[in-house]
Scaffold this motif. Structure first.
Motif, mmCIF file in Angstrom:
data_model
loop_
_atom_site.group_PDB
_atom_site.id
_atom_site.type_symbol
_atom_site.label_atom_id
_atom_site.label_comp_id
_atom_site.label_asym_id
_atom_site.label_seq_id
_atom_site.Cartn_x
_atom_site.Cartn_y
_atom_site.Cartn_z
ATOM 1 N N GLN A 1 -3.702 -11.858 -12.001
ATOM 2 C CA GLN A 1 -4.343 -11.083 -10.948
ATOM 3 C C GLN A 1 -3.458 -11.155 -9.705
ATOM 4 O O GLN A 1 -2.687 -12.059 -9.534
ATOM 5 N N GLY A 2 -3.543 -10.220 -8.871
ATOM 6 C CA GLY A 2 -2.726 -10.221 -7.671
ATOM 7 C C GLY A 2 -3.242 -11.166 -6.620
ATOM 8 O O GLY A 2 -4.421 -11.512 -6.584
ATOM 9 N N THR A 3 -2.350 -11.577 -5.755
ATOM 10 C CA THR A 3 -2.731 -12.379 -4.607
ATOM 11 C C THR A 3 -2.127 -11.734 -3.366
ATOM 12 O O THR A 3 -0.943 -11.389 -3.336
ATOM 13 N N GLN A 4 -2.966 -11.569 -2.347
ATOM 14 C CA GLN A 4 -2.547 -10.829 -1.161
ATOM 15 C C GLN A 4 -1.720 -11.706 -0.233
ATOM 16 O O GLN A 4 -2.100 -12.845 0.079
ATOM 17 N N VAL A 5 -0.614 -11.161 0.226
ATOM 18 C CA VAL A 5 0.198 -11.792 1.265
ATOM 19 C C VAL A 5 0.276 -10.815 2.435
ATOM 20 O O VAL A 5 0.695 -9.672 2.269
ATOM 21 N N THR A 6 -0.156 -11.274 3.592
ATOM 22 C CA THR A 6 -0.157 -10.434 4.785
ATOM 23 C C THR A 6 0.650 -11.124 5.875
ATOM 24 O O THR A 6 0.369 -12.277 6.222
ATOM 25 N N VAL A 7 1.640 -10.429 6.385
ATOM 26 C CA VAL A 7 2.497 -10.979 7.435
ATOM 27 C C VAL A 7 2.291 -10.146 8.690
ATOM 28 O O VAL A 7 2.500 -8.927 8.677
ATOM 29 N N SER A 8 1.890 -10.790 9.746
ATOM 30 C CA SER A 8 1.643 -10.095 11.002
ATOM 31 C C SER A 8 2.781 -10.376 11.982
ATOM 32 O O SER A 8 3.319 -11.473 12.039
ATOM 33 N N SER A 9 3.116 -9.356 12.747
ATOM 34 C CA SER A 9 4.223 -9.504 13.709
ATOM 35 C C SER A 9 3.715 -9.896 15.077
ATOM 36 O O SER A 9 2.512 -9.882 15.336
ATOM 37 N N PRO B 1 0.831 -1.212 0.000
ATOM 38 C CA PRO B 1 0.000 0.000 0.000
ATOM 39 C C PRO B 1 0.860 1.255 0.000
ATOM 40 O O PRO B 1 1.785 1.394 0.808
ATOM 41 N N GLY B 2 0.542 2.172 -0.905
ATOM 42 C CA GLY B 2 1.257 3.433 -0.974
ATOM 43 C C GLY B 2 2.629 3.369 -1.596
ATOM 44 O O GLY B 2 3.349 4.373 -1.613
ATOM 45 N N LYS B 3 2.993 2.201 -2.113
ATOM 46 C CA LYS B 3 4.322 2.052 -2.714
ATOM 47 C C LYS B 3 4.202 1.628 -4.176
ATOM 48 O O LYS B 3 3.166 1.131 -4.613
ATOM 49 N N GLU B 4 5.279 1.802 -4.904
ATOM 50 C CA GLU B 4 5.303 1.377 -6.288
ATOM 51 C C GLU B 4 5.502 -0.132 -6.379
ATOM 52 O O GLU B 4 6.018 -0.774 -5.465
ATOM 53 N N ARG B 5 5.105 -0.677 -7.510
ATOM 54 C CA ARG B 5 5.320 -2.098 -7.751
ATOM 55 C C ARG B 5 6.814 -2.360 -7.828
ATOM 56 O O ARG B 5 7.558 -1.626 -8.469
ATOM 57 N N GLU B 6 7.258 -3.409 -7.160
ATOM 58 C CA GLU B 6 8.676 -3.706 -7.140
ATOM 59 C C GLU B 6 8.940 -5.147 -7.559
ATOM 60 O O GLU B 6 8.131 -6.047 -7.325
ATOM 61 N N ASP C 1 7.223 -7.851 3.876
ATOM 62 C CA ASP C 1 6.818 -8.660 2.729
ATOM 63 C C ASP C 1 5.320 -8.544 2.448
ATOM 64 O O ASP C 1 4.844 -9.092 1.449
ATOM 65 N N THR C 2 4.596 -7.877 3.332
ATOM 66 C CA THR C 2 3.166 -7.695 3.123
ATOM 67 C C THR C 2 2.916 -6.869 1.873
ATOM 68 O O THR C 2 3.429 -5.752 1.735
ATOM 69 N N ALA C 3 2.162 -7.441 0.947
ATOM 70 C CA ALA C 3 1.919 -6.777 -0.333
ATOM 71 C C ALA C 3 0.971 -7.633 -1.157
ATOM 72 O O ALA C 3 0.689 -8.788 -0.810
ATOM 73 N N VAL C 4 0.526 -7.067 -2.251
ATOM 74 C CA VAL C 4 -0.146 -7.857 -3.279
ATOM 75 C C VAL C 4 0.936 -8.348 -4.232
ATOM 76 O O VAL C 4 1.730 -7.557 -4.742
ATOM 77 N N TYR C 5 0.967 -9.639 -4.437
ATOM 78 C CA TYR C 5 1.985 -10.249 -5.298
ATOM 79 C C TYR C 5 1.376 -10.539 -6.665
ATOM 80 O O TYR C 5 0.299 -11.142 -6.764
#
Length: 127
Positions: free
Chosen positions: A119-127, A40-45, A89-93
């Motif tokens: 299509q993107g797939t969401q990866v969410t990493v919680s601390s 979110p809020g960042k460019e595709r990398e 690493d949380t991002a849409v891949y």
């Protein structure tokens, strides 16, 4: 060519996930394939890519040693094994592919060089 990504989800820091991207179409077996991500809020990398022969592989420094890309030619599928995940690493891949028979590390890191996107797939990493 169509790309179908799967395997995203939520995981705790330090955990693992495996993403898959299946390519379909008449030229699917000749593709170079890779993964990009966008937080979110960042460019595709760029994350990683593997070329059509499987001999050209490179990783972004941020994932090197933790992520592994592999290609199953018989299935026209690439896998991204992600270990040691952290909150960054949380991002849409996004799975991506190109058909041109050309590869250099720098060239493969440019999203504009890719012809096809899944299509993107969401990866969410919680601390």
């Amino acid at each position: 060519v169509q790309l179908q990504a799967s395997g995203g989800g939520s995981v705790q820091a330090g955990g693992s996930l495996r993403l898959s991207c299946a390519a379909s179409g008449p030229t699917a077996s000749d593709l170079s394939m890779g993964w990009f991500r966008q937080a979110p809020g960042k460019e595709r990398e760029f994350v990683t890519t593997i070329n059509w022969s499987g001999l050209g592989i490179n990783y972004a420094d941020s994932v090197k040693g933790r992520f592994t890309i592999a290609k199953a030619n018989a299935k026209n599928t690439v896998y991204l094994q992600m270990n040691g995940l952290n909150s960054e690493d949380t991002a849409v891949y996004y799975c991506a592919a190109y058909s041109r028979k050309y590869y250099t590390e720098s060239w493969s890191r440019v999203p504009e060089n890719y012809d096809y996107w899944g299509q993107g797939t969401q990866v969410t990493v919680s601390s």
